[in-house]
Write an enzyme that holds these catalytic residues in place. Structure first.
Site, PDB file in Angstrom:
ATOM      1  N   ASP A   1       0.842  -1.200   0.000  1.00  0.00           N
ATOM      2  CA  ASP A   1       0.000   0.000   0.000  1.00  0.00           C
ATOM      3  C   ASP A   1       0.881   1.256   0.000  1.00  0.00           C
ATOM      4  OD1 ASP A   1       0.902  -0.117   2.602  1.00  0.00           O
ATOM      5  OD2 ASP A   1      -1.059   0.181   3.530  1.00  0.00           O
ATOM      6  N   SER A   2       2.222   1.064   0.064  1.00  0.00           N
ATOM      7  CA  SER A   2       3.147   2.186  -0.133  1.00  0.00           C
ATOM      8  C   SER A   2       2.968   2.791  -1.522  1.00  0.00           C
ATOM      9  CB  SER A   2       4.592   1.734   0.058  1.00  0.00           C
ATOM     10  OG  SER A   2       4.862   0.558  -0.690  1.00  0.00           O
TER      11      SER A   2
ATOM     12  N   ASP B   1      -1.103  -6.233  -0.336  1.00  0.00           N
ATOM     13  CA  ASP B   1      -1.205  -5.518   0.940  1.00  0.00           C
ATOM     14  C   ASP B   1      -2.638  -5.026   1.111  1.00  0.00           C
ATOM     15  OD1 ASP B   1       0.049  -4.643   3.200  1.00  0.00           O
ATOM     16  OD2 ASP B   1       1.138  -3.002   2.224  1.00  0.00           O
TER      17      ASP B   1
ATOM     18  N   LYS C   1      -1.225  -9.413   2.967  1.00  0.00           N
ATOM     19  CA  LYS C   1      -0.551  -8.932   4.174  1.00  0.00           C
ATOM     20  C   LYS C   1      -1.473  -7.939   4.852  1.00  0.00           C
ATOM     21  CE  LYS C   1       2.905  -5.743   4.169  1.00  0.00           C
ATOM     22  NZ  LYS C   1       2.270  -4.691   4.995  1.00  0.00           N
TER      23      LYS C   1
ATOM     24  N   GLU D   1      -1.768  -5.303   8.590  1.00  0.00           N
ATOM     25  CA  GLU D   1      -1.033  -4.713   9.708  1.00  0.00           C
ATOM     26  C   GLU D   1      -1.777  -4.918  11.023  1.00  0.00           C
ATOM     27  OE1 GLU D   1      -0.254  -0.566   8.957  1.00  0.00           O
ATOM     28  OE2 GLU D   1       0.684  -0.974   7.004  1.00  0.00           O
TER      29      GLU D   1
ATOM     30  N   GLU E   1       8.685  -3.882  11.147  1.00  0.00           N
ATOM     31  CA  GLU E   1       9.116  -2.591  10.594  1.00  0.00           C
ATOM     32  C   GLU E   1       9.569  -1.651  11.707  1.00  0.00           C
ATOM     33  OE1 GLU E   1       6.509  -0.883   7.684  1.00  0.00           O
ATOM     34  OE2 GLU E   1       7.615   1.016   7.628  1.00  0.00           O
TER      35      GLU E   1
HETATM   36  O1  KIV Z   1       3.514  -1.132   1.696  1.00  0.00           O
HETATM   37  C1  KIV Z   1       4.691  -1.442   1.885  1.00  0.00           C
HETATM   38  O2  KIV Z   1       5.594  -1.103   1.111  1.00  0.00           O
HETATM   39  C2  KIV Z   1       5.007  -2.227   3.070  1.00  0.00           C
HETATM   40  C3  KIV Z   1       6.443  -2.505   3.358  1.00  0.00           C
HETATM   41  C4  KIV Z   1       7.040  -1.297   3.971  1.00  0.00           C
HETATM   42  C5  KIV Z   1       6.618  -3.697   4.217  1.00  0.00           C
HETATM   43  O3  KIV Z   1       4.129  -2.605   3.794  1.00  0.00           O
END
Ligand code: KIV
Length: 268
Positions: free
Chosen positions: A48-49, A87, A116, A118, A185
């Protein structure tokens, strides 16, 4: 075609047990997926970055399911050898288990092999629901960027003994719930080492030191396509400069009448 990387083979990749460290990088589109694949990484995280690296948003809270599904489809469309992990964006797994499963399934249908998400104990019901629906889950603890407002900024997590103890407890709970790997992280090296030795699944660090079972990095940070980067990033290329020089040379060729040549045009 090379044999695809699978969740069951990754689940046992503990560097502490003599395995080679896991390598995970983000990708958001076909070109970055192809680069990650041909470079030989194990896992592509459609992170999600993308909210900041691709969409120019201030934080990861600004990306939606529809946008993430489109990124996952672009990455998976290249049929890469690495495992594709999607994500789950903020609010896609917070409301209830049914909504979480629906969103996880959208990612699987777009081509992801795992998701993934959080967070710690509060996420256990959602993690169990996804796994019961046959969707493998990677956990993410420490500085979870979707909690930026709750944390009051992007700060290293787990320096205080009580917070460190809570993160250890959460990592054990995530592994017990069935997560096949856990991203750590921005936590101190010592805490990452403690968690890595206490959980049976691989830890994948970002700003968490060398004790983890693997490392993950943001594609744009590694290759010089982001502005300011955190202290743990080592820049392996300056693609922004390479690209800018290419565009500038093309612009100058156009202006000086050197592009296109006859060979670059259609006759007849
Ligand atoms: O979204 C992302 O890039 C991440 C990484 C920082 C692990 O969750």
């Amino acid at each position: 075609m090379a044999t695809p990387v699978t969740v069951p083979e990754l689940r046992n990749r503990k560097a502490g047990h003599g395995e080679v460290p896991l390598v995970m990088i983000t990708a958001y589109d076909a070109p970055s997926a192809r680069i990650a694949d041909t470079a030989g990484v194990d896992i592509i995280l459609v992170g999600d970055s993308a909210a900041s690296t691709v969409h120019g948003q201030p934080d990861t809270l600004h990306i939606t399911m529809d946008q993430m599904v489109s990124h996952v489809a672009a990455v998976a469309g290249t049929q890469p050898r690495p495992l594709v992990v999607a994500d789950m964006p903020w609010l896609s797994y917070h409301l209830d288990t049914a909504e979480t499963i629906r969103n996880g399934a959208r990612f699987v249908r777009a081509g992801a092999q795992a998701v993934k998400l959080e967070g710690g104990l509060a996420r256990i019901p959602m993690i169990r629901a996804l796994i019961e629906t046959e969707i493998p889950v990677m956990g993410h603890l420490g500085l979870t960027p979707q909690s930026v407002n709750a944390f009051g900024g992007y700060k290293v997590q787990g320096r205080e003994a009580s917070v460190a103890a809570r993160i250890v407890e959460e990592a054990i709970a995530l592994a017990d719930a069935g997560c096949f790997a856990i991203v750590l992280e921005a936590v101190p090296n010592s805490l990452a080492g403690r968690i890595t030795s206490e959980v049976p699944v691989p830890t994948i660090g970002i700003g968490a030191g060398p004790a983890c079972d693997g490392q993950v990095i943001v594609f744009h940070d590694l290759l010089g396509l982001s502005g300011r980067v955190p202290k743990f990033v080592r820049k392996y290329a300056d693609l922004e400069k390479v690209a800018r020089d290419g565009v500038a040379r093309w612009a100058s060729d156009v202006r000086e009448g050197n592009y296109p040549s006859d060979g670059e045009s259609y006759g007849g």
